[in-house]
Write an enzyme that holds these catalytic residues in place. Structure first.
Site, short mmCIF file in Angstrom:
data_model
loop_
_atom_site.label_atom_id
_atom_site.label_comp_id
_atom_site.label_asym_id
_atom_site.label_seq_id
_atom_site.Cartn_x
_atom_site.Cartn_y
_atom_site.Cartn_z
CG HIS A 3 -0.23 -0.08 2.53
ND1 HIS A 3 0.17 -1.28 3.07
CD2 HIS A 3 0.16 0.88 3.42
CE1 HIS A 3 0.76 -1.07 4.24
NE2 HIS A 3 0.77 0.24 4.47
CD GLU A 59 -8.82 -0.50 27.33
OE1 GLU A 59 -9.06 0.73 27.24
OE2 GLU A 59 -9.34 -1.23 28.21
CG HIS A 108 -8.94 -0.90 32.97
ND1 HIS A 108 -8.93 -2.21 32.55
CD2 HIS A 108 -9.38 -0.17 31.89
CE1 HIS A 108 -9.34 -2.28 31.30
NE2 HIS A 108 -9.62 -1.07 30.87
CD GLU A 121 -12.03 1.25 25.64
OE1 GLU A 121 -12.42 0.10 25.32
OE2 GLU A 121 -12.52 1.89 26.58
#
Length: 478
Positions: free
Chosen positions: A230, A377, A416, A431
């Site tokens: 790309h 995460e 959390h 996130e």
């Protein structure tokens, strides 16, 4: 004997007079200094406060220290329920609940101010937890002809094993050169406009214009599977992108492959034979990959990407590489406090099989509820100021503070929350997960759906209170 004692007494009195006296209190000396002006400075070997010139080698007496350095003003007004420390506009000091003391030496107060929970952590913090935060402002910025790039990899944030990140800036009309990766690439357009091009393994081509959050509209995101070649080009406004890669050790050899670099390190006769051309036409191949380069001809304007497309007998890619966030509806949180937009291959972005993401908007003073995930995460603060506590189990916890441009990672299953610290401004952040689907678990929903007595016996909470807990994920709380 008496005479010797008298001499000693006189000597002691004289020494005391020298130590305590200030040369500027003597009338004759004062007249002398007034006549001579600043050309003569008196020397004093007594207390620092008595000196009429700046001293360098005297230890400061207690009375000479500024009152702010001597006072132990507590950063918390009781009761201490874990609120963020407040130093009343003064420099942060490591003091809380009567524990700690002031800095006697220097500290970087600007960094302390941005990380109050490092200076005076809540009493719930415990144990030894590695740093889970990295600011892009701490990354080395690589300056290029036509832009710049700075990264966050596993060497910057060791707990971030799944994902690495980069901020890429392209000047108007500049390119990120033709390349591909061993890993997947995901991009969020922070600002500006651009154009991406790619082909899949069947030779089907793809061209799409991309934009940042202009005029209040949502930004675009894109995803390139591993190995898909790309390019990215900025249009007339320039372009800035947050890039995510599905390997924390992104700088390792064998991760990114530049086309010009490959050709420069392949025998020229082989390159010529491969493309069916004479070696003479290949003399201009860069011998060092430029990474970013300027365009010799301005591209077609935004919205006219089709003008540059090459006719492809194989057709177009079946699943778009770009997702337009402004075309996705906001999911208003049941608990109030804001909204989210989730993208993953199972729900709405089929090509993004290795990355799930969410754009989160938290209203002033709002909260991303207590929760955890089945994957690491990784987060990025777009705007606003936030606070979060990571709980890894084992009676340990650590609280972090976040500013725009900060990244962080909560390892798999770490409990959390994320709190918007501003009473007036929203918190907007991303996130991301190395996963095909966005998955989270809500602490409130879990307790609401358990037998009441089980929860009451464990937490010593009255059953009528437990009955008020929401049975639906709140996601965000006002």
């Amino acid at each position: 004997m008496l005479a010797r004692f008298s001499h000693l007494l006189l000597a002691s009195t004289a020494v005391a007079g020298v130590l305590c006296a200030s040369p500027t209190v003597d009338e004759e000396l004062r007249t002398f200094f007034a006549t001579e002006g600043a050309a003569v400075k008196p020397v004093n070997f007594g207390r620092r406060s008595a000196a009429s010139s700046q001293t360098r080698h005297l230890r400061p007496a207690h009375d000479d220290l500024p009152a702010v350095k001597r006072s132990k003003r507590d950063s918390i007004t009781p009761p201490d329920v874990g609120q963020i420390a407040d130093f009343g506009g003064q420099d942060p000091e490591p003091i809380r609940n009567g524990n700690g003391d002031t800095f006697l030496a220097n500290s970087n107060h600007e960094i302390d101010e941005q990380n109050l929970d490092n200076v005076a952590a809540p009493p719930t913090d415990a144990g030894t937890i590695p740093n889970l935060k990295w600011s892009m402002s701490l990354s080395h910025t690589r300056l290029l002809k036509g832009g710049w790039v700075r990264e966050q990899t596993i060497t910057d944030l060791p707990p971030s094993k799944d994902l690495a990140a980069a901020e890429l800036r392209l000047s108007p009309n500049a390119y990120r050169e033709l390349h591909w990766h061993r890993v997947a690439e995901w991009g969020y357009i922070l600002n500006g406009t651009g154009r991406i091009t790619a082909i899949d393994d069947s030779g089907r081509s793809y061209t799409s214009d991309i934009k940042g959050p202009l005029n209040g509209t949502g930004a675009d995101i894109y995803y390139f599977p591993p190995g898909v070649p790309h390019s990215i080009q900025a249009l007339d406004q320039g372009l800035e992108i947050l890039l995510i890669f599905t390997d924390g050790n992104f700088d390792a050899t064998g991760t990114t492959f530049m086309l010009s670099d490959w050709l420069a390190h392949t025998p020229l006769e082989i390159v010529a034979q491969n493309f069916g051309v004479n070696t003479s036409v290949l003399s201009g191949i860069p011998q060092k990959d430029p990474y970013v380069l300027e365009s010799t001809v301005p591209p077609a304007p935004f919205g006219h990407g089709a003008d540059q497309e090459v006719s492809d007998p194989n057709g177009q890619v079946p699943s778009p590489y770009v997702f337009h966030l402004d075309q996705q509806e906001k999911k208003v949180a049941p608990g109030g406090g804001g909204w989210v937009k989730i993208q993953d291959s199972v729900t709405n972005f089929p090509v993004s099989t290795m990355l799930a993401s969410a754009l989160v908007y938290i209203e002033p003073n709002g909260l991303r509820e207590l929760h955890w995930h089945v994957n690491d995460e990784w987060l990025y603060i777009i705007s606003g100021h936030a606070r979060a506590t990571a709980f890894p189990g084992g009676s340990s916890a650590r609280t972090f503070d976040f500013q725009p441009g900060d990244t962080a990672v909560f390892p798999v299953s770490y409990g959390h929350y994320i709190k918007n610290l501003s009473p007036t401004e929203p918190l907007i952040y991303l996130e991301l997960f190395k996963a095909p689907k966005f998955v989270d678990f809500s602490a409130t929903q879990w307790l609401a759906l358990m037998p009441r007595q089980v929860v009451a016996d464990l937490l010593n909470i009255p059953i009528p209170v437990i009955e008020t807990f929401a049975k639906e994920k709140q996601v965000l709380v006002a």
